[in-house]
Design an enzyme around this catalytic site. Structure first.
Site, PDB file in Angstrom:
ATOM      1  CE  LYS A  22     -14.352 -10.041  73.156  1.00 21.07           C
ATOM      2  NZ  LYS A  22     -15.313 -10.213  72.047  1.00 21.07           N
ATOM      3  CG  ASN A  23     -16.583 -13.425  73.533  1.00 18.11           C
ATOM      4  OD1 ASN A  23     -16.611 -12.237  73.225  1.00 18.11           O
ATOM      5  ND2 ASN A  23     -15.723 -14.280  73.012  1.00 18.11           N
ATOM      6  CB  CYS A 117     -12.664  -9.465  64.939  1.00 14.24           C
ATOM      7  SG  CYS A 117     -12.287  -8.849  66.595  1.00 14.24           S
ATOM      8  NE  ARG A 122     -17.076 -13.055  63.156  1.00 13.66           N
ATOM      9  CZ  ARG A 122     -16.715 -12.410  64.288  1.00 13.66           C
ATOM     10  NH1 ARG A 122     -16.077 -11.262  64.201  1.00 13.66           N
ATOM     11  NH2 ARG A 122     -17.027 -12.903  65.472  1.00 13.66           N
ATOM     12  CG  ASP A 303     -11.708 -16.010  70.574  1.00 17.61           C
ATOM     13  OD1 ASP A 303     -12.684 -15.923  71.338  1.00 17.61           O
ATOM     14  OD2 ASP A 303     -11.797 -15.900  69.337  1.00 17.61           O
ATOM     15  NE  ARG A 395     -14.782  -4.771  69.592  1.00 17.39           N
ATOM     16  CZ  ARG A 395     -14.920  -5.872  68.845  1.00 17.39           C
ATOM     17  NH1 ARG A 395     -14.123  -6.075  67.812  1.00 17.39           N
ATOM     18  NH2 ARG A 395     -15.837  -6.779  69.138  1.00 17.39           N
TER      19      ARG A 395
HETATM   20  C1  EPZ Z   1     -17.973 -15.986  68.892  1.00 16.13           C
HETATM   21  O1  EPZ Z   1     -18.066 -15.423  67.592  1.00 16.13           O
HETATM   22  C2  EPZ Z   1     -17.024 -15.094  69.662  1.00 16.13           C
HETATM   23  N1  EPZ Z   1     -17.561 -13.736  69.744  1.00 16.13           N
HETATM   24  C3  EPZ Z   1     -15.665 -15.060  68.963  1.00 16.13           C
HETATM   25  O2  EPZ Z   1     -14.780 -14.291  69.787  1.00 16.13           O
HETATM   26  C4  EPZ Z   1     -15.127 -16.484  68.848  1.00 16.13           C
HETATM   27  O3  EPZ Z   1     -13.920 -16.450  68.117  1.00 16.13           O
HETATM   28  C5  EPZ Z   1     -16.148 -17.370  68.126  1.00 16.13           C
HETATM   29  O4  EPZ Z   1     -17.413 -17.308  68.816  1.00 16.13           O
HETATM   30  C6  EPZ Z   1     -15.733 -18.820  68.036  1.00 16.13           C
HETATM   31  O5  EPZ Z   1     -15.408 -19.310  69.294  1.00 16.13           O
HETATM   32  C7  EPZ Z   1     -18.488 -13.470  70.689  1.00 16.13           C
HETATM   33  O6  EPZ Z   1     -18.880 -14.321  71.472  1.00 16.13           O
HETATM   34  C8  EPZ Z   1     -19.001 -12.059  70.729  1.00 16.13           C
HETATM   35  P1  EPZ Z   1     -19.349 -18.605  65.501  1.00 16.13           P
HETATM   36  P2  EPZ Z   1     -19.235 -15.948  66.582  1.00 16.13           P
HETATM   37  O7  EPZ Z   1     -20.750 -18.262  65.173  1.00 16.13           O
HETATM   38  O8  EPZ Z   1     -20.455 -16.228  67.371  1.00 16.13           O
HETATM   39  C9  EPZ Z   1     -19.399 -19.433  60.797  1.00 16.13           C
HETATM   40  C10 EPZ Z   1     -13.195 -12.655  70.266  1.00 16.13           C
HETATM   41  O9  EPZ Z   1     -12.049 -12.437  69.861  1.00 16.13           O
HETATM   42  N2  EPZ Z   1     -20.840 -19.137  60.865  1.00 16.13           N
HETATM   43  O10 EPZ Z   1     -19.079 -19.738  66.430  1.00 16.13           O
HETATM   44  O11 EPZ Z   1     -19.299 -15.002  65.452  1.00 16.13           O
HETATM   45  C11 EPZ Z   1     -18.545 -18.224  61.132  1.00 16.13           C
HETATM   46  O12 EPZ Z   1     -18.349 -17.416  59.997  1.00 16.13           O
HETATM   47  C12 EPZ Z   1     -14.263 -13.059  69.283  1.00 16.13           C
HETATM   48  O13 EPZ Z   1     -13.562 -12.573  71.470  1.00 16.13           O
HETATM   49  C13 EPZ Z   1     -21.608 -19.303  59.703  1.00 16.13           C
HETATM   50  O14 EPZ Z   1     -21.097 -19.651  58.641  1.00 16.13           O
HETATM   51  O15 EPZ Z   1     -18.600 -17.316  66.081  1.00 16.13           O
HETATM   52  C14 EPZ Z   1     -17.261 -18.868  61.612  1.00 16.13           C
HETATM   53  O16 EPZ Z   1     -16.473 -19.224  60.491  1.00 16.13           O
HETATM   54  C15 EPZ Z   1     -13.734 -13.161  67.863  1.00 16.13           C
HETATM   55  N3  EPZ Z   1     -22.940 -19.048  59.774  1.00 16.13           N
HETATM   56  C16 EPZ Z   1     -17.750 -20.128  62.332  1.00 16.13           C
HETATM   57  O17 EPZ Z   1     -19.065 -20.381  61.833  1.00 16.13           O
HETATM   58  C17 EPZ Z   1     -23.541 -18.663  60.935  1.00 16.13           C
HETATM   59  O18 EPZ Z   1     -24.778 -18.466  60.938  1.00 16.13           O
HETATM   60  C18 EPZ Z   1     -17.831 -19.978  63.853  1.00 16.13           C
HETATM   61  O19 EPZ Z   1     -18.572 -18.804  64.115  1.00 16.13           O
HETATM   62  C19 EPZ Z   1     -22.751 -18.510  62.094  1.00 16.13           C
HETATM   63  C20 EPZ Z   1     -21.400 -18.755  62.035  1.00 16.13           C
END
Ligand code: EPZ
Length: 415
Positions: A22-23, A117, A122, A303, A395
């Site tokens: 998916k991702n 989600c 985020r 995840d 989804r």
């Molecule tokens: C991606 O989300 C995935 N989604 C998520 O999968 C996955 O859980 C996550 O990466 C971590 O592996 C997709 O790829 C579409 P992050 P993402 O940016 O990119 C904080 C699923 O179930 N952060 O690595 O949103 C953030 O809040 C989904 O398939 C900031 O603070 O994850 C989080 O606490 C859920 N500022 C942490 O970093 C930013 O600018 C990691 O977020 C960006 C992120």
């Protein structure tokens, strides 16, 4: 009332085929906004997030041909700049990849914040910091907009590992002559996007290390690309077999993507046999507790955290789970405890005392992976479980009801 109904305790036996990740799929599809050409993409999972990504691409003027159930051909030659509606942006998290892609294609973007989600605040501060480092002037409000003042070169270090931030920065950097990104996320599906972009003519090196070097894309090749298998989907079927008991062969996997996941199953006494592109899980439904802590790849993937919480709820003994990536990813606790689980939360840590058997209940999915966790719990529970808000699950899990039915689960949709 719509939903999913499951009568637990059926053993699972047979073979399940894992679909495309998916991702990776949503990132690859939306990356086509950045580059004009004709791209054939195979192993596209049949999930609602892919439908959303295609809908976004059409808003930008791309043409999409559905070649078969899992193959699409995208013609992005006539893509024009667009601002996606708030409702469409909020259907999923990945919609914000239009920002980086638009900076490359048009030198500007204007977006509403994405959805996805509800597992934490985020924010996207790291994405915006990367764009600014590349010379973009960013206006951050209800609508976030940016205009690129073309820099030739850029070197940017993320404050911490962020998957979305890394992907958006890669997409935005294709316009520059040379970009160095440091402290990047290394999830395998970022590598999948990089391989796709390199197949289209990009020059991105360093994946698998802390540092990516991206040389601007000059000549774009039309290309065909096959999306990697979904290792979180595979991990979910391992957990389903572990809790229900049985003997299931899981086809179309890259075992190296599941090392940490398979290691965690081994710790609880569930052996997962590996072949070159498949796994076999054999379980009598008995397993012990363990301690898990989530981390960016190659750590234990966040995840899989809700799915492991469901499995460990019926383990023999105590377990703990520490969620170190998202600050609010325990939305499933109420539903599992309604099924007889014994889970308490203290900040970012769960304490789980395994119970003999969970009991069926009427419960609700609150997000994608929490919904999958409820299905896993229901497969091992005594009695009947109904899960509403199943749209969250659709989804990201292609044909999950059909795939589970085919290996013996007593599961169906409630229409
Ligand atoms: C991606 O989300 C995935 N989604 C998520 O999968 C996955 O859980 C996550 O990466 C971590 O592996 C997709 O790829 C579409 P992050 P993402 O940016 O990119 C904080 C699923 O179930 N952060 O690595 O949103 C953030 O809040 C989904 O398939 C900031 O603070 O994850 C989080 O606490 C859920 N500022 C942490 O970093 C930013 O600018 C990691 O977020 C960006 C992120």
């Amino acid at each position: 009332m719509s939903g999913i109904i499951i009568k637990g305790q059926n053993k699972l036996n047979g073979e399940v085929n894992i679909s495309g990740m998916k991702n990776s799929a949503v990132a690859i599809i939306l990356s086509c906004i950045a580059i004009p050409g004709v791209f054939t993409i195979r192993n596209v999972p049949q999930i609602d997030d892919v439908k959303t990504a295609k809908e976004i691409l059409l808003c930008f003027g791309a043409t999409i041909y559905d070649m078969d159930e899992e193959t699409i051909r995208i013609d992005s030659t006539n893509v024009k700049n667009a601002t996606i509606s708030k409702s469409l942006m909020q259907k999923m998290r990945a919609s914000y990849y239009v920002a980086g892609a638009s900076l490359t294609r048009f030198g500007e973007f204007s977006i509403h914040l994405p959805g996805g989600c509800n597992i934490g605040k985020r924010p996207i501060d790291q994405h915006l910091k990367a764009f600014k480092a590349m010379g973009a002037e960013v206006c951050d409000g209800n609508i976030i907009s940016a205009k690129s003042n073309d820099l030739d070169e850029c070197c940017f270090t993320f404050d911490f590992k962020t998957v979305g931030g890394t992907i958006n920065a890669i997409l935005a950097s294709l316009r520059l002559k040379k970009t160095i990104l440091k402290n990047v996320a290394q999830e395998p599906y970022i590598g999948d996007l990089i391989d796709f972009l390199n197949c289209c003519g990009a020059n991105i090196t360093g994946f698998g290390t802390d540092e990516l070097v991206i040389k601007g894309i000059e000549n774009i090749n039309n290309c065909s690309y096959t999306i990697m298998p979904d290792y979180i989907e595979a991990g979910t079927y391992i957990a389903a077999t572990a809790i229900a008991g049985g003997n299931v062969k899981i086809n179309n996997v890259v075992p190296s993507h599941l090392e940490k996941i398979v290691e965690s199953f081994s710790k609880i006494g569930i052996e997962v046999l590996k072949d070159s592109n498949s796994l076999r899980v054999i379980s009598n439904g008995e397993y012990r507790g363990t301690n898990i802590e989530t981390a960016p790849y190659p750590g234990f993937p966040t995840d899989m955290q809700p799915i492991m919480a469901a499995l460990l709820s019926a383990a023999d003994g105590e377990s703990t789970i520490k969620e170190k990536v998202f600050e609010n990813r325990f939305g499933f606790i109420g539903s599992l405890n309604k099924m007889g689980a014994d889970i308490t939360q203290d900040g970012d840590k769960l304490y789980i005392t395994g119970v003999e058997k969970l009991s069926g209940a009427s419960i609700e999915a609150v997000d994608l992976r929490a919904g999958a966790a409820l299905i896993v719990a229901a497969l091992g529970a005594n009695g009947i479980t109904t899960i509403t808000n199943e749209g969250h699950i659709m989804r990201g899990y292609p044909l999950i009801v059909n795939k589970l039915k085919q290996i013996g689960a007593n599961i169906d949709y409630i229409n």
